[in-house]
Design a protein around this motif. Sequence first.
Motif, PDB file in Angstrom:
ATOM      1  N   UNK A 598       0.821  -1.214   0.000  1.00  0.00           N
ATOM      2  CA  UNK A 598       0.000   0.000   0.000  1.00  0.00           C
ATOM      3  C   UNK A 598       0.851   1.259   0.000  1.00  0.00           C
ATOM      4  N   UNK A 599       1.753   1.377   0.941  1.00  0.00           N
ATOM      5  CA  UNK A 599       2.513   2.621   1.036  1.00  0.00           C
ATOM      6  C   UNK A 599       3.462   2.821  -0.143  1.00  0.00           C
ATOM      7  N   UNK A 600       4.114   1.770  -0.665  1.00  0.00           N
ATOM      8  CA  UNK A 600       4.899   1.981  -1.887  1.00  0.00           C
ATOM      9  C   UNK A 600       4.054   2.473  -3.067  1.00  0.00           C
ATOM     10  N   UNK A 601       2.825   1.939  -3.202  1.00  0.00           N
ATOM     11  CA  UNK A 601       1.953   2.384  -4.291  1.00  0.00           C
ATOM     12  C   UNK A 601       1.556   3.843  -4.094  1.00  0.00           C
ATOM     13  N   UNK A 602       1.226   4.210  -2.868  1.00  0.00           N
ATOM     14  CA  UNK A 602       0.872   5.607  -2.604  1.00  0.00           C
ATOM     15  C   UNK A 602       2.061   6.531  -2.875  1.00  0.00           C
ATOM     16  N   UNK A 603       3.266   6.047  -2.561  1.00  0.00           N
ATOM     17  CA  UNK A 603       4.462   6.851  -2.807  1.00  0.00           C
ATOM     18  C   UNK A 603       4.695   7.078  -4.302  1.00  0.00           C
ATOM     19  N   UNK A 604       4.235   6.155  -5.142  1.00  0.00           N
ATOM     20  CA  UNK A 604       4.358   6.316  -6.603  1.00  0.00           C
ATOM     21  C   UNK A 604       3.273   7.240  -7.155  1.00  0.00           C
ATOM     22  N   UNK A 605       2.387   7.728  -6.293  1.00  0.00           N
ATOM     23  CA  UNK A 605       1.304   8.593  -6.737  1.00  0.00           C
ATOM     24  C   UNK A 605       0.050   7.845  -7.124  1.00  0.00           C
ATOM     25  N   UNK A 608      -4.881   3.445  -3.672  1.00  0.00           N
ATOM     26  CA  UNK A 608      -5.205   2.067  -3.306  1.00  0.00           C
ATOM     27  C   UNK A 608      -6.502   2.093  -2.508  1.00  0.00           C
ATOM     28  N   UNK A 609      -7.582   1.637  -3.146  1.00  0.00           N
ATOM     29  CA  UNK A 609      -8.876   1.516  -2.489  1.00  0.00           C
ATOM     30  C   UNK A 609      -9.050   0.065  -2.037  1.00  0.00           C
ATOM     31  N   UNK A 610     -10.198  -0.262  -1.525  1.00  0.00           N
ATOM     32  CA  UNK A 610     -10.522  -1.660  -1.266  1.00  0.00           C
ATOM     33  C   UNK A 610     -12.004  -1.843  -1.533  1.00  0.00           C
ATOM     34  N   UNK A 611     -12.419  -3.075  -1.712  1.00  0.00           N
ATOM     35  CA  UNK A 611     -13.827  -3.298  -2.028  1.00  0.00           C
ATOM     36  C   UNK A 611     -14.371  -4.506  -1.286  1.00  0.00           C
ATOM     37  N   UNK A 635     -14.153  -2.039   9.077  1.00  0.00           N
ATOM     38  CA  UNK A 635     -13.522  -1.901   7.757  1.00  0.00           C
ATOM     39  C   UNK A 635     -12.816  -0.561   7.628  1.00  0.00           C
ATOM     40  N   UNK A 636     -13.438   0.496   8.104  1.00  0.00           N
ATOM     41  CA  UNK A 636     -12.828   1.810   7.962  1.00  0.00           C
ATOM     42  C   UNK A 636     -11.604   1.965   8.861  1.00  0.00           C
ATOM     43  N   UNK A 637     -11.618   1.314  10.015  1.00  0.00           N
ATOM     44  CA  UNK A 637     -10.416   1.324  10.842  1.00  0.00           C
ATOM     45  C   UNK A 637      -9.302   0.525  10.167  1.00  0.00           C
ATOM     46  N   UNK A 638      -9.658  -0.562   9.472  1.00  0.00           N
ATOM     47  CA  UNK A 638      -8.655  -1.294   8.705  1.00  0.00           C
ATOM     48  C   UNK A 638      -8.065  -0.415   7.609  1.00  0.00           C
ATOM     49  N   UNK A 639      -8.920   0.345   6.933  1.00  0.00           N
ATOM     50  CA  UNK A 639      -8.435   1.239   5.883  1.00  0.00           C
ATOM     51  C   UNK A 639      -7.415   2.229   6.444  1.00  0.00           C
ATOM     52  N   UNK A 640      -7.719   2.790   7.624  1.00  0.00           N
ATOM     53  CA  UNK A 640      -6.781   3.715   8.270  1.00  0.00           C
ATOM     54  C   UNK A 640      -5.480   3.005   8.630  1.00  0.00           C
ATOM     55  N   UNK A 645      -6.999   4.609   0.791  1.00  0.00           N
ATOM     56  CA  UNK A 645      -7.640   5.921   0.687  1.00  0.00           C
ATOM     57  C   UNK A 645      -8.931   5.903  -0.118  1.00  0.00           C
ATOM     58  N   UNK A 646      -9.618   4.737  -0.163  1.00  0.00           N
ATOM     59  CA  UNK A 646     -10.913   4.685  -0.815  1.00  0.00           C
ATOM     60  C   UNK A 646     -11.604   3.356  -0.597  1.00  0.00           C
TER      61      UNK A 646
END
Length: 668
Positions: A598-605, A608-611, A635-640, A645-646
Amino acid sequence: MSDIRAFILSTAPALLCMAAAGMGGEVALQQGVSPPGYAGCTDTTLVVGETHAKAHGADPTLHLRGVANRLLLKFDLPKRLLGKPIESAELRLFVPTVSDCDYLAEFICARVTVDWDNTTVLAPAVKGQSGPAAPGDYDRKTDYANGRPAGAMDSETFFAPAKKFWLPPAHLGPDVPKGGRWIRFDVTPAVEVWLGAEAPNYGLCVTGLNIPRKNTPQYARAEIPSAEYAKDKALRPKLLIRTPGVGPGYMVGMTHTMRRFCDRSPRFKYRGGDVTRYELAAARDEHEGFQVLVKPIRQPLRAVRFDWTDLVHTADKTARIPRGRISCFSQPPVKLTWTWYTRDNYRKAYDLPDPLVPFEQADLARGQATPFWFDVHVPADAKPGSYTGDVTVRPANAPARKLTLTVRVWNFGIPRQWNFHTMGQMIWREVRKYHGQLTPELRRKYIDFLLDHRYGPIQQYNSGLSPAAEDIAYCVERGCNTIYLTGDYKGNVQVVKDRFESVKKILGKKVDQVVCVIYIGDEVTHVDKLKGLSRKADQLHAEVPGAMVMIGGSYPHKEMIGYLDVYDPKLATAAVADNTSPGRLHYKMDDKRAAAIVRPARARGEEVYFYGDLPPLADALHGGMECPVIGPRVMMWQAWKYGLNGHELYCYNIWAKNTAGTGGKKWP
């Protein structure tokens, strides 16, 4: 953010709270225990299909065997109660352990209609068998309108431990904890019949319910202490009869919104007591809820309604949460559709509450706890601190009861502009079908409903612009930050390009507040399917710079990096196994994988959502009807926790079967 103290209160044993509800006295019947010297309990085990079984006699154990055995218990009733009214009666059996429970086992309690004694060995007549009723046969005709089969006054359920494709209701705690537990059956109708001399007292029958399943019949086993059990007399069967008091004659419980309650299903039965105070906490501009359960004890309640006051700040009496900020909803029960998913993962088509319907008044059946859902919307400018007010229950045929609500407001507010992206599938044709038309005013009501709960009114799989062009400015003003240029990209790049330009024109500088998504695929499970999608992604990046290319149900595999801007894995709570098939692509993400990607993908701009789609197996959370209501919060605490971010929710409104109606009713 509900106060844990109220949670503890709400799950306290009901009997400890009866005095608070103004209930009367209690008569306890237990062999050799209560009243002192009582010897009026007779019991036995009947084995269905075995006519030469050993008589029960002085056996210290009643043998529960799924649908194979029937337990019969008869209590001689005190003569002083004959002809007298009662408020309730409850049978209690102690269960030390349960074994051989395959998924779930449900046991019903019914009134015995043919006399017997503890030497009876003949099994009762079974369905489809002709001839006279056998000793110990039980009522299969009376409809108690309680969600159980005809004749069943009440039922209890045992659940197997969690395993693959099986998620027991873990929020209820251990099914039978170490040391055992008491199971309880409401037998008020039977005891009233006996005391009123409407039928002879032949006792009660407890037996297994044959729940439709794809494999073998239920055969859960439990050895229950009988009336002859000598090791601990306190574990013998009990019959508790409550006599009328001088109070209002109904119980009220205040509790959290972390789970559903529905006495029509043992899985969702309210097991708390009389609770008349509740405290919750919320940020400014946040919605938070609580539930009130009303259980008529003495008689059915007519025309029950609620009213409530402003909530007044405890330190500054000029500061208030207006009563108009509080809403009340009924929770009509809905029977789950019997599908492969219900069958394989829940094993029963439960009755459970789901739709929240604005409440005015209702008649309530005796003996069943009816839940009401309250929503408190804290004003955006509310002063931090504690606010207190009253909620009053007002039946037409019983005294009113006043409840106390306290709301603690934090010293921060929920941002009006979201920074978390939410989307789903809003099927407008289902709305049109339900209402018969879709006017602009009705459309706006549904949009407001979604935005109130911070979900964008997105048609995820629709080829058009979503939200519609005429709604975009309004939605963004209310905080929506996700726009789909298309949810079904077929390769016409000019159409998408024109839509992007129109969005820029509508929003002006505010376009920087939103993500404009181009949805090019869904749940890609093999690398061979990526070839065509990667060409589409390259074309879109070149022709529509600034738009975000997304595949629903996607995980940042190395083959996707550089092509996708938005990943959308399914969030799992259990470990996800590595793929073993060449070229196979999974789209689930567990704890370990989330930390790695997750964090490497966010660092590339990248985003990363989840469904989530179906309600949970043992490895996922969701907000589905069968699930604890705490699921969406977790679920939202897991997202945090993971830095997601979605969230993509499929689906907002699959109503095809609902709108057809059942029994003259349809919902939402």
